[in-house]
Motif scaffolding. Structure first.
Motif, PDB file in Angstrom:
ATOM      1  N   ARG A 282      70.171  43.111 -50.417  1.00 23.63           N
ATOM      2  CA  ARG A 282      69.743  41.697 -50.373  1.00 23.63           C
ATOM      3  C   ARG A 282      70.564  40.848 -49.703  1.00 23.63           C
ATOM      4  O   ARG A 282      70.181  39.642 -49.117  1.00 23.63           O
ATOM      5  CB  ARG A 282      69.916  41.391 -51.942  1.00 23.63           C
ATOM      6  N   GLY A 283      72.078  41.086 -49.289  1.00 20.81           N
ATOM      7  CA  GLY A 283      72.755  40.065 -48.526  1.00 20.81           C
ATOM      8  C   GLY A 283      72.590  40.394 -46.947  1.00 20.81           C
ATOM      9  O   GLY A 283      73.142  39.470 -46.346  1.00 20.81           O
ATOM     10  N   LEU A 284      71.742  41.208 -46.717  1.00 16.50           N
ATOM     11  CA  LEU A 284      71.543  41.653 -45.027  1.00 16.50           C
ATOM     12  C   LEU A 284      70.858  40.557 -44.372  1.00 16.50           C
ATOM     13  O   LEU A 284      69.953  39.705 -44.864  1.00 16.50           O
ATOM     14  CB  LEU A 284      70.885  42.835 -44.911  1.00 16.50           C
ATOM     15  N   PRO A 285      71.476  40.252 -42.972  1.00 17.13           N
ATOM     16  CA  PRO A 285      70.648  39.388 -42.257  1.00 17.13           C
ATOM     17  C   PRO A 285      69.277  40.276 -41.856  1.00 17.13           C
ATOM     18  O   PRO A 285      69.225  41.401 -42.018  1.00 17.13           O
ATOM     19  CB  PRO A 285      71.604  39.312 -41.121  1.00 17.13           C
ATOM     20  N   ALA A 286      68.386  39.563 -41.162  1.00 17.90           N
ATOM     21  CA  ALA A 286      67.235  40.015 -40.718  1.00 17.90           C
ATOM     22  C   ALA A 286      67.463  41.309 -39.729  1.00 17.90           C
ATOM     23  O   ALA A 286      68.216  41.326 -38.852  1.00 17.90           O
ATOM     24  CB  ALA A 286      66.259  39.071 -40.117  1.00 17.90           C
ATOM     25  N   GLY A 287      66.957  42.606 -39.877  1.00 13.72           N
ATOM     26  CA  GLY A 287      67.146  43.522 -39.124  1.00 13.72           C
ATOM     27  C   GLY A 287      68.414  44.376 -39.706  1.00 13.72           C
ATOM     28  O   GLY A 287      68.530  45.579 -38.969  1.00 13.72           O
ATOM     29  N   GLY A 288      69.116  43.995 -40.623  1.00 16.98           N
ATOM     30  CA  GLY A 288      70.358  44.663 -41.025  1.00 16.98           C
ATOM     31  C   GLY A 288      69.824  45.910 -41.916  1.00 16.98           C
ATOM     32  O   GLY A 288      68.785  45.976 -42.140  1.00 16.98           O
ATOM     33  N   ARG A 289      70.791  46.847 -41.778  1.00 23.03           N
ATOM     34  CA  ARG A 289      70.600  48.021 -42.578  1.00 23.03           C
ATOM     35  C   ARG A 289      71.722  48.578 -43.464  1.00 23.03           C
ATOM     36  O   ARG A 289      72.824  48.295 -42.927  1.00 23.03           O
ATOM     37  CB  ARG A 289      70.110  49.517 -41.743  1.00 23.03           C
ATOM     38  N   VAL A 290      71.546  49.173 -44.551  1.00 21.42           N
ATOM     39  CA  VAL A 290      72.607  49.933 -45.320  1.00 21.42           C
ATOM     40  C   VAL A 290      72.228  51.387 -45.146  1.00 21.42           C
ATOM     41  O   VAL A 290      71.345  51.977 -45.565  1.00 21.42           O
ATOM     42  CB  VAL A 290      72.515  49.276 -46.863  1.00 21.42           C
ATOM     43  N   THR A 291      73.488  52.024 -45.025  1.00 18.61           N
ATOM     44  CA  THR A 291      73.597  53.445 -45.113  1.00 18.61           C
ATOM     45  C   THR A 291      74.328  53.787 -46.436  1.00 18.61           C
ATOM     46  O   THR A 291      75.546  53.423 -46.335  1.00 18.61           O
ATOM     47  CB  THR A 291      73.915  54.230 -44.042  1.00 18.61           C
TER      48      THR A 291
END
Length: 195
Positions: A55-64
């Motif tokens: 939920r905190g990611l910027p646009a286009g960000g990803r979590v692995t």
């Protein structure tokens, strides 16, 4: 989030070892502030912290996010879908140390560690090279006395687990390449910025 917690803890009978609500909100806030394109999480469980990171990611960000148990990973995938963040998260099942060994250097702007405690020093050794300059390394369960209560492995050695946390905390505190501070959440977050 209440539905996700209730279903995961009561219906799926997963252990109550997720980060507390305040720690989850801090993770989301730090992700919003630092705006990393790529986040790595070591230890998924049912995805509570993963949701906040995503939920905190910027646009286009990803979590692995890395989870050793396939059944638990399936619960996490369901929860990520329910929270509306599954399009930003890759759930990887398998041994974290093996996976970390194959990742390119400086590929992540934020790394969150919340897995087996005795391996914290190994996670640090593997994760430090993966962190970008200026990136954040965050570890849960960092209380100085190793007091992480219900997270102790009932089949493990509590002394080894506490020793793992102590070793990790001392290492990040002494590192000339990390600027670190402790945040007093329920189990303690150690936050380090790579210089």
């Amino acid at each position: 989030m209440d539905d996700i917690l209730r279903r995961s803890l009561l219906d799926d009978r997963l252990p109550t070892i997720q980060v507390d609500d305040n720690a989850a909100r801090i993770l989301q806030l730090l992700t919003q502030l630092t705006r990393p394109q790529y986040v790595l999480e070591v230890g998924t469980l049912f995805g509570y912290s993963t949701i906040h990171l995503a939920r905190g990611l910027p646009a286009g960000g990803r979590v692995t996010t890395l989870e050793i148990d396939e059944a638990t990973a399936q619960v996490a995938r369901r929860n990520l879908e329910a929270a509306g963040v599954s399009d930003r998260v890759d759930v990887v099942v398998g041994d974290a140390l093996e996976y970390l060994a194959d990742l390119p250097a400086e590929g992540f702007g934020l790394i969150f560690i919340d897995a087996d405690k005795k391996s914290y020093p190994l996670y640090l050794r593997h994760c430090f090279p993966l962190l970008e300059s200026g990136g954040l390394l965050i570890a849960d369960d960092a209380f100085a006395l190793g007091d992480y209560g219900t997270e102790r492995d009932p089949n493990g050695d509590a002394e080894l687990e506490a020793q793992g946390i102590h070793t990790f905390v001392r290492a990040v505190g002494r590192s000339p390449r990390l600027f670190s501070a402790f945040i007093g959440t329920e189990s303690g977050l150690m936050i380090s910025r790579k210089e």
